[in-house]
Design a protein around this motif. Structure first.
Motif, PDB file in Angstrom:
ATOM      1  N   SER A  10      33.933  36.098  43.689  1.00 29.46           N
ATOM      2  CA  SER A  10      34.876  35.589  42.607  1.00 29.46           C
ATOM      3  C   SER A  10      36.368  35.914  43.491  1.00 29.46           C
ATOM      4  CB  SER A  10      35.303  35.585  41.493  1.00 29.46           C
ATOM      5  OG  SER A  10      34.622  35.225  40.669  1.00 29.46           O
ATOM      6  N   ASN A  11      36.567  36.938  43.379  1.00 30.49           N
ATOM      7  CA  ASN A  11      37.825  37.533  44.878  1.00 30.49           C
ATOM      8  C   ASN A  11      37.572  36.773  46.058  1.00 30.49           C
ATOM      9  OD1 ASN A  11      38.919  38.890  42.761  1.00 30.49           O
ATOM     10  ND2 ASN A  11      38.039  41.149  43.638  1.00 30.49           N
ATOM     11  N   ASN A  12      36.220  36.841  47.043  1.00 24.15           N
ATOM     12  CA  ASN A  12      36.127  36.106  48.077  1.00 24.15           C
ATOM     13  C   ASN A  12      36.519  35.140  48.095  1.00 24.15           C
ATOM     14  OD1 ASN A  12      35.652  37.442  50.441  1.00 24.15           O
ATOM     15  ND2 ASN A  12      33.176  37.350  50.009  1.00 24.15           N
ATOM     16  N   ILE A  13      36.167  34.074  47.394  1.00 27.02           N
ATOM     17  CA  ILE A  13      36.762  32.550  46.741  1.00 27.02           C
ATOM     18  C   ILE A  13      37.974  32.512  46.738  1.00 27.02           C
ATOM     19  CG2 ILE A  13      36.609  30.512  45.099  1.00 27.02           C
ATOM     20  CD1 ILE A  13      33.203  31.260  45.208  1.00 27.02           C
ATOM     21  N   TYR A  14      38.600  33.047  46.424  1.00 24.16           N
ATOM     22  CA  TYR A  14      40.239  33.164  45.349  1.00 24.16           C
ATOM     23  C   TYR A  14      40.863  33.429  46.828  1.00 24.16           C
ATOM     24  CZ  TYR A  14      44.562  34.861  43.979  1.00 24.16           C
ATOM     25  OH  TYR A  14      46.036  35.229  44.191  1.00 24.16           O
ATOM     26  N   TYR A  15      40.661  34.621  47.467  1.00 23.18           N
ATOM     27  CA  TYR A  15      41.112  35.096  49.125  1.00 23.18           C
ATOM     28  C   TYR A  15      40.932  33.749  50.192  1.00 23.18           C
ATOM     29  CZ  TYR A  15      43.026  39.260  46.848  1.00 23.18           C
ATOM     30  OH  TYR A  15      43.266  40.425  46.082  1.00 23.18           O
ATOM     31  N   THR A  16      39.683  33.401  49.819  1.00 23.70           N
ATOM     32  CA  THR A  16      39.831  32.409  50.965  1.00 23.70           C
ATOM     33  C   THR A  16      40.590  30.980  50.737  1.00 23.70           C
ATOM     34  OG1 THR A  16      37.308  33.104  51.714  1.00 23.70           O
ATOM     35  CG2 THR A  16      37.459  30.674  52.086  1.00 23.70           C
TER      36      THR A  16
END
Length: 86
Positions: free
Chosen positions: A31-37
């Motif tokens: 989820s964090n990876n998707i947010y920052y991407t």
């Protein structure tokens, strides 16, 4: 099977906590990876839009300069031709 006494219930709680962590840490990471991407994609898209607008503006400026150059050339060279003919 086994009796739930204080020692067994503590083990059960620790095992359940460990299982919950093992299950939710990858989800939180993804989820964090998707947010920052998505933040990076939005930033790049805003740069793209601004550069596209700047390109449009510069194209119009170039077209105006070409037109002015053609008009100035016609104004400069036509009187010279008229003077030569007289």
């Amino acid at each position: 099977m086994f009796k739930l006494n204080q020692k067994n219930s503590l083990r059960f709680v620790i095992i359940m906590l460990f299982l919950a962590l093992v299950m939710y840490i990858p989800k939180i990471y993804v989820s964090n990876n998707i947010y920052y991407t998505s933040k990076d994609v939005n930033r790049l898209y805003s740069h793209y839009i601004s550069l596209n607008e700047e390109n449009t503006f510069l194209s119009k400026q170039l077209e105006d300069m070409k037109f002015k150059n053609q008009v100035l050339d016609s104004l400069l060279f036509n009187p010279l031709i008229r003077l030569e003919n007289k």
